[in-house]
Design a protein around this motif. Structure first.
Motif, mmCIF file in Angstrom:
data_model
loop_
_atom_site.group_PDB
_atom_site.id
_atom_site.type_symbol
_atom_site.label_atom_id
_atom_site.label_comp_id
_atom_site.label_asym_id
_atom_site.label_seq_id
_atom_site.Cartn_x
_atom_site.Cartn_y
_atom_site.Cartn_z
ATOM 1 N N UNK A 107 -11.222 24.373 20.691
ATOM 2 C CA UNK A 107 -11.998 24.855 19.550
ATOM 3 C C UNK A 107 -11.675 26.292 19.181
ATOM 4 N N UNK A 108 -11.384 27.112 20.194
ATOM 5 C CA UNK A 108 -11.174 28.537 19.918
ATOM 6 C C UNK A 108 -9.704 28.906 19.809
ATOM 7 N N UNK A 109 -8.864 27.908 19.704
ATOM 8 C CA UNK A 109 -7.446 28.164 19.430
ATOM 9 C C UNK A 109 -7.183 27.818 17.970
ATOM 10 N N UNK A 110 -6.088 28.355 17.427
ATOM 11 C CA UNK A 110 -5.780 28.055 16.025
ATOM 12 C C UNK A 110 -5.251 26.625 15.923
ATOM 13 N N UNK A 111 -5.183 26.190 14.673
ATOM 14 C CA UNK A 111 -4.643 24.860 14.375
ATOM 15 C C UNK A 111 -3.216 24.757 14.917
ATOM 16 N N UNK A 112 -2.401 25.789 14.631
ATOM 17 C CA UNK A 112 -1.014 25.778 15.093
ATOM 18 C C UNK A 112 -0.946 25.752 16.625
ATOM 19 N N UNK A 113 -1.762 26.553 17.259
ATOM 20 C CA UNK A 113 -1.738 26.596 18.731
ATOM 21 C C UNK A 113 -2.122 25.246 19.332
ATOM 22 N N UNK A 114 -3.065 24.559 18.706
ATOM 23 C CA UNK A 114 -3.438 23.238 19.206
ATOM 24 C C UNK A 114 -2.237 22.290 19.182
ATOM 25 N N UNK A 115 -1.444 22.379 18.122
ATOM 26 C CA UNK A 115 -0.269 21.492 18.040
ATOM 27 C C UNK A 115 0.782 21.927 19.063
ATOM 28 N N UNK A 150 6.151 21.585 10.931
ATOM 29 C CA UNK A 150 6.532 20.333 10.247
ATOM 30 C C UNK A 150 5.407 19.311 10.351
ATOM 31 N N UNK A 151 4.836 19.218 11.553
ATOM 32 C CA UNK A 151 3.772 18.235 11.769
ATOM 33 C C UNK A 151 2.511 18.609 10.996
ATOM 34 N N UNK A 152 2.275 19.909 10.848
ATOM 35 C CA UNK A 152 1.112 20.325 10.062
ATOM 36 C C UNK A 152 1.347 20.021 8.580
ATOM 37 N N UNK A 153 2.596 20.188 8.131
ATOM 38 C CA UNK A 153 2.929 19.773 6.749
ATOM 39 C C UNK A 153 2.660 18.283 6.589
ATOM 40 N N UNK A 154 3.153 17.524 7.557
ATOM 41 C CA UNK A 154 3.067 16.060 7.510
ATOM 42 C C UNK A 154 1.611 15.594 7.440
ATOM 43 N N UNK A 155 0.741 16.291 8.155
ATOM 44 C CA UNK A 155 -0.664 15.870 8.182
ATOM 45 C C UNK A 155 -1.515 16.621 7.148
ATOM 46 N N UNK A 156 -0.875 17.472 6.352
ATOM 47 C CA UNK A 156 -1.612 18.159 5.288
ATOM 48 C C UNK A 156 -2.413 19.356 5.768
ATOM 49 N N UNK A 157 -2.047 19.910 6.928
ATOM 50 C CA UNK A 157 -2.835 21.014 7.481
ATOM 51 C C UNK A 157 -2.079 22.344 7.512
ATOM 52 N N UNK A 179 -1.993 15.265 14.664
ATOM 53 C CA UNK A 179 -0.823 16.155 14.660
ATOM 54 C C UNK A 179 -0.472 16.564 16.089
ATOM 55 N N UNK A 180 -1.477 16.890 16.878
ATOM 56 C CA UNK A 180 -1.222 17.302 18.261
ATOM 57 C C UNK A 180 -0.629 16.158 19.073
ATOM 58 N N UNK A 181 -1.144 14.946 18.850
ATOM 59 C CA UNK A 181 -0.579 13.787 19.562
ATOM 60 C C UNK A 181 0.886 13.582 19.158
ATOM 61 N N UNK A 182 1.177 13.759 17.876
ATOM 62 C CA UNK A 182 2.556 13.563 17.407
ATOM 63 C C UNK A 182 3.502 14.618 17.970
#
Ligand SMILES: Nc1ncnc2c1ncn2[C@@H]1O[C@H](COP(=O)(O)OP(=O)(O)OP(=O)(O)O)[C@@H](O)[C@H]1O
Length: 307
Positions: A107-115, A150-157, A179-182
């Motif tokens: 929760x306290x990490x960024x979207x990118x860091x989660x991926x 790339x994965x964030x682009x793919x998932x719209x994030x 996205x993280x699973x991918x």
């Protein structure tokens, strides 16, 4: 990914029939309770397979057996012809990724860091390299970040790469989990109730996303209570009732089976575009009963719960 509406028909990619996942005679007992009873299931490359059944039918328990969270009491699970050790990280390394019924983001990490966390099974840099932080480490990190973007682009994030995960709306948290699973570059993705708590538009977008994942050559096995979603999406559907596989077949076969209607559906489901957006596919026993918090509260931290 965009959030355009789907037509309710599967895009061009077709199953090529090579078995990826094969579960054979899986039994899972918890003391006196048998949650999964002798279930066989195969997922072939290029396929989207659905796993449905009433609450408590054993679907998540079966997923946990497939992904090494539970050691099945009996039976075996193989991937690409090799029996999988019942250890989650080895299952991920072998090529199976999953999401959870209860969202499990940092929760306290960024979207990118989660991926980026999701990429750790695919990076070779060891502790020493991370400590020294030489050119090899920086190259590997740049590659990981590029792939994560790339994965964030793919998932719209992609536009929210720097946001904290806990600040994402609920539907986007579910996308981020995907996205993280991918990020572990799976050949097979297991989704446990990916649309739970979503509104109809978010559900449509998720349907599109799953088709796009399949079109990238990743097979999908999905648990879901939204029957319209399942019957629009899946090449094949297996129905679990009281831990046993009642039937397995195409959407048409499954939704017209008298036993499935009696045990689960109540009435046949319309899957045409005109009916999209109503909640007729989740009536009666099919109502999702999730432990997730549609307000995003479940992202308060990585949960220990293994469901
Ligand atoms: N760790 C556990 N210990 C004991 N019993 C368990 C455990 N996990 C699941 N069960 C039981 O196994 C049965 C199957 O549960 P499971 O969560 O797999 O069903 P499900 O089909 O995924 O249900 P839902 O659609 O509600 O998520 C239930 O009776 C549940 O209470």
């Amino acid at each position: 990914m965009t959030t355009t509406e789907t037509t309710g028909t599967a895009p061009a990619a077709q199953p090529d029939g090579t078995p990826l996942l094969h579960a054979s005679g899986v039994i899972m007992r918890f003391g006196g309770l048998t949650a999964v009873r002798n279930v066989d299931l195969t997922v072939n490359s290029g396929e989207i397979v659905g796993l449905i059944g009433p609450n408590g039918a054993g679907k998540t328990t079966f997923f946990n057996c497939l992904t090494g969270l539970y050691v099945p009491t009996e039976g075996s699970v193989s991937y690409r012809g090799t029996v999988l050790p019942p250890k989650p990280h080895l299952v991920t390394k072998a090529g199976i990724a999953r999401t959870f019924q209860n969202i499990r983001l940092f929760a306290n990490m960024t979207v990118l860091e989660n991926v980026l966390v999701g990429r750790h099974t695919r990076t070779r840099e060891g502790l020493l390299s991370a400590l020294i932080r030489g050119p090899r480490y920086h190259k590997a990190e740049a590659r990981s970040r590029a792939r994560a973007m790339e994965l964030l682009e793919f998932t719209g994030l992609a536009g929210k790469a720097d946001h904290l995960a806990r600040n994402l709306p609920y539907g986007e948290q579910r996308k981020l989990e995907i996205a993280r699973a991918l990020a572990s570059e799976p050949g097979l993705l297991l989704l446990d109730e990916p649309t739970a708590g979503m509104n109809p538009q978010e559900t449509r977008a998720t349907e599109e996303l799953v088709f796009a994942i399949r079109d990238q050559g990743i097979a999908v096995l999905v648990i879901e209570h939204d029957m319209r979603f399942i019957f629009n999406l899946c090449d094949r559907v297996a129905v679990l009732v009281q831990g046993q596989k009642l039937i397995e077949g195409t959407s048409d076969v499954v939704q017209s089976d008298d036993r499935v209607i009696a045990a689960y559906l109540g009435e046949p489901i319309a899957t045409t575009e005109g009916d999209a957006g109503t909640d007729a596919g989740t009536d009666g026993a099919t109502d999702a009963e999730t432990d997730t918090d549609p307000d995003g509260g479940s992202a308060a931290g990585e949960q220990e719960n293994d469901r």
